[in-house]
Design a protein around this motif. Structure first.
Motif, PDB file in Angstrom:
ATOM      1  N   ASN A 234       0.892  -1.262  -0.005  1.00  0.00           N
ATOM      2  CA  ASN A 234       0.150   0.140   0.112  1.00  0.00           C
ATOM      3  C   ASN A 234       0.984   1.183   0.420  1.00  0.00           C
ATOM      4  O   ASN A 234       1.014   2.509  -1.193  1.00  0.00           O
ATOM      5  CB  ASN A 234      -0.725  -0.083   0.872  1.00  0.00           C
ATOM      6  CG  ASN A 234      -2.272   1.412   1.070  1.00  0.00           C
ATOM      7  OD1 ASN A 234      -3.018   1.018   0.600  1.00  0.00           O
ATOM      8  ND2 ASN A 234      -1.795   1.854   1.990  1.00  0.00           N
TER       9      ASN A 234
ATOM     10  N   TRP B 227       1.160   0.129  -6.687  1.00  0.00           N
ATOM     11  CA  TRP B 227       0.528  -0.704  -7.631  1.00  0.00           C
ATOM     12  C   TRP B 227       1.770  -1.459  -7.548  1.00  0.00           C
ATOM     13  O   TRP B 227       1.717  -3.257  -7.904  1.00  0.00           O
ATOM     14  CB  TRP B 227       0.174  -0.815  -8.629  1.00  0.00           C
ATOM     15  CG  TRP B 227       0.818   0.205  -9.524  1.00  0.00           C
ATOM     16  CD1 TRP B 227       0.147   1.339  -9.531  1.00  0.00           C
ATOM     17  CD2 TRP B 227       1.532  -0.211 -10.776  1.00  0.00           C
ATOM     18  NE1 TRP B 227       0.560   1.954 -10.486  1.00  0.00           N
ATOM     19  CE2 TRP B 227       1.408   1.198 -11.386  1.00  0.00           C
ATOM     20  CE3 TRP B 227       1.597  -1.118 -11.062  1.00  0.00           C
ATOM     21  CZ2 TRP B 227       2.670   1.489 -12.374  1.00  0.00           C
ATOM     22  CZ3 TRP B 227       3.239  -1.241 -11.956  1.00  0.00           C
ATOM     23  CH2 TRP B 227       2.871   0.460 -12.945  1.00  0.00           C
TER      24      TRP B 227
ATOM     25  N   HIS C 100     -15.693  -2.466   3.321  1.00  0.00           N
ATOM     26  CA  HIS C 100     -14.485  -1.370   2.932  1.00  0.00           C
ATOM     27  C   HIS C 100     -14.347  -1.211   2.173  1.00  0.00           C
ATOM     28  O   HIS C 100     -14.323  -1.477   0.591  1.00  0.00           O
ATOM     29  CB  HIS C 100     -13.296  -2.085   3.335  1.00  0.00           C
ATOM     30  CG  HIS C 100     -12.666  -2.236   4.547  1.00  0.00           C
ATOM     31  ND1 HIS C 100     -11.922  -1.166   5.217  1.00  0.00           N
ATOM     32  CD2 HIS C 100     -12.920  -3.522   5.657  1.00  0.00           C
ATOM     33  CE1 HIS C 100     -12.035  -1.054   6.849  1.00  0.00           C
ATOM     34  NE2 HIS C 100     -12.380  -2.666   6.360  1.00  0.00           N
TER      35      HIS C 100
ATOM     36  N   ASP D 187     -14.491   1.109  -1.394  1.00  0.00           N
ATOM     37  CA  ASP D 187     -13.732   1.533  -2.503  1.00  0.00           C
ATOM     38  C   ASP D 187     -12.890   2.660  -1.904  1.00  0.00           C
ATOM     39  O   ASP D 187     -12.930   3.284  -1.428  1.00  0.00           O
ATOM     40  CB  ASP D 187     -14.770   2.859  -3.362  1.00  0.00           C
ATOM     41  CG  ASP D 187     -15.563   2.654  -4.030  1.00  0.00           C
ATOM     42  OD1 ASP D 187     -15.555   1.382  -4.826  1.00  0.00           O
ATOM     43  OD2 ASP D 187     -16.878   3.044  -4.126  1.00  0.00           O
ATOM     44  N   PRO D 188     -11.922   1.001  -0.850  1.00  0.00           N
ATOM     45  CA  PRO D 188     -10.647   1.771  -0.347  1.00  0.00           C
ATOM     46  C   PRO D 188      -9.284   2.907  -1.047  1.00  0.00           C
ATOM     47  O   PRO D 188      -9.272   2.703  -2.086  1.00  0.00           O
ATOM     48  CB  PRO D 188     -10.383   0.722   0.303  1.00  0.00           C
ATOM     49  CG  PRO D 188     -10.245  -0.666  -0.823  1.00  0.00           C
ATOM     50  CD  PRO D 188     -11.962   0.173  -1.167  1.00  0.00           C
ATOM     51  N   PRO D 189      -9.234   4.119   0.204  1.00  0.00           N
ATOM     52  CA  PRO D 189      -8.466   5.004  -0.795  1.00  0.00           C
ATOM     53  C   PRO D 189      -7.343   4.288  -0.412  1.00  0.00           C
ATOM     54  O   PRO D 189      -7.132   3.212  -0.169  1.00  0.00           O
ATOM     55  CB  PRO D 189      -8.559   5.939  -0.068  1.00  0.00           C
ATOM     56  CG  PRO D 189      -9.132   5.324   1.139  1.00  0.00           C
ATOM     57  CD  PRO D 189      -9.908   4.654   1.218  1.00  0.00           C
ATOM     58  N   HIS D 190      -6.467   5.264  -1.994  1.00  0.00           N
ATOM     59  CA  HIS D 190      -5.119   4.068  -1.407  1.00  0.00           C
ATOM     60  C   HIS D 190      -3.662   6.154  -1.585  1.00  0.00           C
ATOM     61  O   HIS D 190      -4.494   6.742  -3.001  1.00  0.00           O
ATOM     62  CB  HIS D 190      -4.884   3.907  -2.758  1.00  0.00           C
ATOM     63  CG  HIS D 190      -4.929   1.760  -2.690  1.00  0.00           C
ATOM     64  ND1 HIS D 190      -6.209   2.108  -3.372  1.00  0.00           N
ATOM     65  CD2 HIS D 190      -5.141   1.024  -2.588  1.00  0.00           C
ATOM     66  CE1 HIS D 190      -6.485   0.842  -3.421  1.00  0.00           C
ATOM     67  NE2 HIS D 190      -6.124   0.052  -2.512  1.00  0.00           N
TER      68      HIS D 190
ATOM     69  N   TYR E 100      -4.219  -5.023   0.016  1.00  0.00           N
ATOM     70  CA  TYR E 100      -3.669  -3.789  -0.565  1.00  0.00           C
ATOM     71  C   TYR E 100      -5.368  -3.614  -1.280  1.00  0.00           C
ATOM     72  O   TYR E 100      -6.211  -1.746  -1.427  1.00  0.00           O
ATOM     73  CB  TYR E 100      -3.334  -4.126  -2.080  1.00  0.00           C
ATOM     74  CG  TYR E 100      -3.513  -2.736  -3.199  1.00  0.00           C
ATOM     75  CD1 TYR E 100      -2.356  -1.714  -2.723  1.00  0.00           C
ATOM     76  CD2 TYR E 100      -3.695  -2.620  -3.860  1.00  0.00           C
ATOM     77  CE1 TYR E 100      -2.209  -0.218  -3.390  1.00  0.00           C
ATOM     78  CE2 TYR E 100      -3.764  -1.320  -5.147  1.00  0.00           C
ATOM     79  CZ  TYR E 100      -2.647  -0.656  -4.376  1.00  0.00           C
ATOM     80  OH  TYR E 100      -2.957   0.570  -5.186  1.00  0.00           O
ATOM     81  N   PHE E 101      -6.503  -4.105  -1.782  1.00  0.00           N
ATOM     82  CA  PHE E 101      -7.250  -4.224  -2.162  1.00  0.00           C
ATOM     83  C   PHE E 101      -8.668  -3.606  -1.644  1.00  0.00           C
ATOM     84  O   PHE E 101     -10.161  -3.246  -2.236  1.00  0.00           O
ATOM     85  CB  PHE E 101      -6.931  -5.152  -3.839  1.00  0.00           C
ATOM     86  CG  PHE E 101      -7.486  -4.928  -4.997  1.00  0.00           C
ATOM     87  CD1 PHE E 101      -6.975  -4.314  -5.873  1.00  0.00           C
ATOM     88  CD2 PHE E 101      -6.013  -5.947  -5.343  1.00  0.00           C
ATOM     89  CE1 PHE E 101      -5.962  -3.435  -7.049  1.00  0.00           C
ATOM     90  CE2 PHE E 101      -4.828  -5.530  -6.623  1.00  0.00           C
ATOM     91  CZ  PHE E 101      -5.393  -3.985  -6.792  1.00  0.00           C
TER      92      PHE E 101
ATOM     93  N   TYR F 161      -8.477  -3.266   2.218  1.00  0.00           N
ATOM     94  CA  TYR F 161      -8.408  -2.315   2.795  1.00  0.00           C
ATOM     95  C   TYR F 161      -7.905  -0.787   2.745  1.00  0.00           C
ATOM     96  O   TYR F 161      -8.165  -0.052   3.173  1.00  0.00           O
ATOM     97  CB  TYR F 161      -7.642  -3.176   4.233  1.00  0.00           C
ATOM     98  CG  TYR F 161      -7.782  -4.394   4.871  1.00  0.00           C
ATOM     99  CD1 TYR F 161      -8.817  -4.054   5.864  1.00  0.00           C
ATOM    100  CD2 TYR F 161      -7.167  -5.768   4.492  1.00  0.00           C
ATOM    101  CE1 TYR F 161      -9.747  -5.402   6.142  1.00  0.00           C
ATOM    102  CE2 TYR F 161      -8.098  -6.583   4.691  1.00  0.00           C
ATOM    103  CZ  TYR F 161      -8.886  -6.702   5.971  1.00  0.00           C
ATOM    104  OH  TYR F 161      -9.329  -7.487   6.257  1.00  0.00           O
ATOM    105  N   GLY F 162      -7.078  -0.556   1.783  1.00  0.00           N
ATOM    106  CA  GLY F 162      -6.689   0.671   1.313  1.00  0.00           C
ATOM    107  C   GLY F 162      -5.284   1.066   2.290  1.00  0.00           C
ATOM    108  O   GLY F 162      -4.702   0.327   3.388  1.00  0.00           O
ATOM    109  N   ASP F 163      -5.904   2.396   2.590  1.00  0.00           N
ATOM    110  CA  ASP F 163      -4.789   2.899   3.227  1.00  0.00           C
ATOM    111  C   ASP F 163      -5.395   2.657   4.714  1.00  0.00           C
ATOM    112  O   ASP F 163      -4.510   2.791   5.441  1.00  0.00           O
ATOM    113  CB  ASP F 163      -5.481   4.668   3.492  1.00  0.00           C
ATOM    114  CG  ASP F 163      -4.126   5.189   3.763  1.00  0.00           C
ATOM    115  OD1 ASP F 163      -2.885   5.141   3.804  1.00  0.00           O
ATOM    116  OD2 ASP F 163      -5.345   6.561   3.975  1.00  0.00           O
TER     117      ASP F 163
END
Length: 447
Positions: free
Chosen positions: A53, A57, A203, A205-208, A269-270, A272-274
């Motif tokens: 994260n 990517w 979760h 659309d989790p932000p990155h 990554y996909f 939980y994201g941030d």
């Protein structure tokens, strides 16, 4: 001049037979691969989601790259040790610390000192990370039953339990530990991935975040650490029935590790994201699956600790001239080793920074810089007739030389950047962690 493949075949065949005769009960390709997986996988499962994260990517590209390069340089290290066995008969018995010996044969005393320092720093740091993670997991497990015991106290308890388990001799003496480590991690990855799938609706659309210089190279150091294992590879190879086949064991081991790491990294990554934590378990939903994963990962960390502390202990015992047979001096030495690891863990109770520093500094040297250097040097070394040495040099193709030097350059540049990022993070007031004994002393004063 003979080709490298022909020379390797001619050079290694008598050596393999000799070592096989000396070690009829040694490790097979499969059991060696199990040791590799047992040593490597574990902390990476917990730390890689956050690292990916932080890197973006491209972190997945780094994971594949580190896996391929680590397998390749592990194979080079195995070939280099096979050179040593063939060319120097005096080292065909048990050698307590073979990687530094490779450095000494290739580049003299400076080579041995460099390798010894890097190995001790890497494995010692890895032991600290394993102890910290084990304490964190046990604290999380016990908290599920409403028992609030300080993380700092768990460090003391777990270290006391681990000390007697470190008294075992060499890897072939405790192969069940490696099997336990690998099995526990494999099951943990399956359950953890299932838990991540369960969390998808929570979760959307989790932000990155956009990677920064510091976050990117901190992530690189973490990923390098996750695939590091080279300090113990010659030790495993030395205990094999057929040392020549170590390259196959390394490839098999790394493929298994990659199969464990990828699903968990993708999920972190996909899903939980941030929101993903440095220890991914701190961010997943509680319940039976989380408890299962915490228990399995703790089993791996305990088993992995026993494996990775062994090479460091063996070198210390070699320096102190402690007999190889089990004795009270071994017990005292290894207990003191665990005590030192405990002190560092209590002083810097934040595994992420240690993991990134070790991964970016000495682990990078051992995994991506030393193996190509040592292998190319051993290929071109000429025998000394005055010492009754007789072997043929190995002519490497140009593309192999270019490939090895590219690995070295990438290792140097990325290692320096990762080490700088880790040190900067540790010095940042926003991430500084107070030592455990300071907190304990303050709590006692308040009481």
């Amino acid at each position: 001049m003979a080709t490298s493949e022909n020379v390797m075949s001619e050079v290694l065949s008598p050596t393999v037979q000799l070592i096989s005769d000396q070690s009829p009960h040694g490790l097979t390709i499969l059991t060696t691969a199990v040791f590799i997986v047992g040593e490597i996988a574990g902390s990476g499962v917990l730390a890689l989601p956050k690292a990916v994260n932080d890197a973006g990517w491209i972190g997945f590209v780094i994971i594949f790259g580190c896996c391929i390069l680590s397998s390749f340089t592990g194979s080079l290290l195995g070939k280099t040790w096979s050179f040593v066995l063939e060319r120097y008969p005096e080292h065909r018995g048990h050698v307590r610390y073979p990687y530094p010996l490779i450095g000494q044969i290739a580049y003299g005393k400076p080579g041995r000192i460099l390798v010894s320092f890097c190995i001790n720093f890497t494995l010692f740091g890895a032991c600290v990370v394993y102890l910290l993670l084990a304490a964190e997991n046990v604290q999380g497990l016990i908290s599920n039953f409403h028992k609030d015991i300080s993380f700092c106290y768990w460090l003391l308890i777990i270290a006391a339990c681990l000390a007697p388990l470190t008294f075992l001799g060499t890897p072939k003496d405790f192969w069940p530990v490696a099997v336990g480590a690998m099995t526990a991690t494999a099951l943990a990855c399956v359950v953890l991935f299932a838990n991540m799938i369960y969390d998808i609706p929570k979760h959307p659309d989790p932000p990155h975040p956009s990677p920064t210089f510091l976050s990117f190279f901190m992530a690189f150091g973490t990923i390098c650490f996750a695939f590091g294992g080279h300090p113990a590879f010659p030790t495993f190879q030395m205990d094999m029935k057929e040392p020549k086949k170590f390259g196959k064991a390394a490839l098999l081991g790394y493929l298994v590790v990659l199969g464990m790491y990828l699903p968990v990294s993708l999920g972190g990554y996909f899903v939980y994201g941030d929101a993903v934590k440095t220890n991914v378990l701190n961010g997943v939903s509680g319940g039976g699956m989380l408890i299962t994963v915490q228990l399995l990962i703790t089993i791996h960390l305990v088993c992995g600790f026993i494996i990775i502390v062994n090479p460091v202990s063996q070198e210390v015992e070699e320096l102190l001239k402690i007999p190889k047979e089990f004795n009270w001096k071994r017990m005292v030495t290894r207990t003191l080793m665990v005590t030192c690891i405990l002190f560092v863990a209590e002083t810097i109770p934040h595994f992420g920074a240690i993991l990134a520093l070790v991964g970016g500094s000495t682990n990078t040297i051992l995994a991506y810089i030393c193996p190509p250097f040592f292998y190319m040097k051993m290929c071109r070394m000429k025998p000394d007739p005055e010492q009754n040495q007789d072997w043929e040099t190995v002519e490497l193709p140009l593309h192999m030389k270019v490939w090895n030097y590219e690995i070295i350059v990438v290792g140097i540049v990325a290692g320096i950047a990762a080490s700088y990022s880790a040190i900067a993070s540790m010095a940042d007031p926003n991430t500084f962690t107070v030592p455990c004994y300071v907190n304990i002393t303050a709590a006692s004063a308040r009481g």
